[in-house]
Design an enzyme around this catalytic site. Sequence first.
Site, PDB file in Angstrom:
ATOM      1  N   ARG A   1      68.374  53.774  83.509  1.00  0.00           N
ATOM      2  CA  ARG A   1      66.849  53.646  82.759  1.00  0.00           C
ATOM      3  C   ARG A   1      66.088  52.663  83.326  1.00  0.00           C
ATOM      4  O   ARG A   1      65.868  52.753  84.335  1.00  0.00           O
ATOM      5  CB  ARG A   1      67.408  53.421  81.219  1.00  0.00           C
ATOM      6  CG  ARG A   1      68.214  54.450  80.653  1.00  0.00           C
ATOM      7  CD  ARG A   1      68.928  54.152  79.482  1.00  0.00           C
ATOM      8  NE  ARG A   1      69.703  52.913  79.782  1.00  0.00           N
ATOM      9  CZ  ARG A   1      70.924  52.554  78.988  1.00  0.00           C
ATOM     10  NH1 ARG A   1      71.028  53.222  77.765  1.00  0.00           N
ATOM     11  NH2 ARG A   1      71.750  51.411  79.370  1.00  0.00           N
TER      12      ARG A   1
ATOM     13  N   HIS B   1      72.132  60.245  77.077  1.00  0.00           N
ATOM     14  CA  HIS B   1      73.231  60.830  77.767  1.00  0.00           C
ATOM     15  C   HIS B   1      73.250  62.186  77.762  1.00  0.00           C
ATOM     16  O   HIS B   1      73.277  62.781  79.046  1.00  0.00           O
ATOM     17  CB  HIS B   1      74.512  60.494  76.949  1.00  0.00           C
ATOM     18  CG  HIS B   1      75.081  59.045  76.844  1.00  0.00           C
ATOM     19  ND1 HIS B   1      75.195  58.348  75.679  1.00  0.00           N
ATOM     20  CD2 HIS B   1      74.899  57.803  77.756  1.00  0.00           C
ATOM     21  CE1 HIS B   1      75.532  57.213  75.797  1.00  0.00           C
ATOM     22  NE2 HIS B   1      75.262  56.994  77.174  1.00  0.00           N
TER      23      HIS B   1
ATOM     24  N   LYS C   1      83.661  45.850  75.791  1.00  0.00           N
ATOM     25  CA  LYS C   1      83.025  46.381  74.489  1.00  0.00           C
ATOM     26  C   LYS C   1      84.040  46.881  73.493  1.00  0.00           C
ATOM     27  O   LYS C   1      84.943  47.382  73.723  1.00  0.00           O
ATOM     28  CB  LYS C   1      82.320  47.525  74.778  1.00  0.00           C
ATOM     29  CG  LYS C   1      80.943  47.510  75.724  1.00  0.00           C
ATOM     30  CD  LYS C   1      80.361  48.924  76.064  1.00  0.00           C
ATOM     31  CE  LYS C   1      78.870  48.657  76.684  1.00  0.00           C
ATOM     32  NZ  LYS C   1      78.475  49.717  77.129  1.00  0.00           N
TER      33      LYS C   1
ATOM     34  N   SER D   1      73.176  52.763  73.317  1.00  0.00           N
ATOM     35  CA  SER D   1      74.333  52.900  72.138  1.00  0.00           C
ATOM     36  C   SER D   1      74.097  51.726  71.500  1.00  0.00           C
ATOM     37  O   SER D   1      74.167  51.798  70.231  1.00  0.00           O
ATOM     38  CB  SER D   1      75.594  53.333  72.723  1.00  0.00           C
ATOM     39  OG  SER D   1      75.682  54.690  73.303  1.00  0.00           O
TER      40      SER D   1
END
Length: 169
Positions: free
Chosen positions: A97, A24, A48, A135
């Site tokens: 990514r 990040h 989440k 994460s």
Amino acid sequence: MTQEKFSSRVAVYPGSFDPVTNGHVDIIKRGIRIFDEIIVLVAYNPNKKSLFTVEERIQMIRENIAEINGVRVDKHSGLLVDYLKSTGASIILRGMRALSDFEYEFQMALMNRRQTREIETVFLMSGFKWFYTTSKVIKEVASIGGSVKGLVPDNVNQKLLGKFNNGRR
Ligand code: PNS
């Protein structure tokens, strides 16, 4: 589509940031070379369950952007497009990514565009080193005693150690 140019290049970089990773931070540093201002937005992802509170996440981000001019952090619990409208920003910044990000990112970008035509999502490719840093994986490894040093900023590493070691040892 409007031909109007965006008045100022303010980008909102939204995410769960639970916690912020070196990937990040890499995107923020790349982004600020392009945009005049970046608002790192701790946003609500209903899919989440978070490990850190919003305030903890903000604090961890704040400590890592303190020396980067033009970057600030904020939070929002509603729709992302409403936040952009309220601040007058027109650009959503997201990191891309590996190929596995592609479909999820496109779903979000197209849904956001459907709601507000004036908003564009801009993707920046993350540094190669962070291609597989998420994460989620970081939390998983840290929770069972593995090392994530070097993948997250030092303050985040300390927080993770505190979170997972306190209850166990
Ligand atoms: O880091 P994440 O969890 O991949 O980020 C996803 C996030 C927080 C950017 C997304 O869930 C979001 O935009 N949340 C705000 C609510 C919203 O507008 N949802 C619709 C997105 S299409």
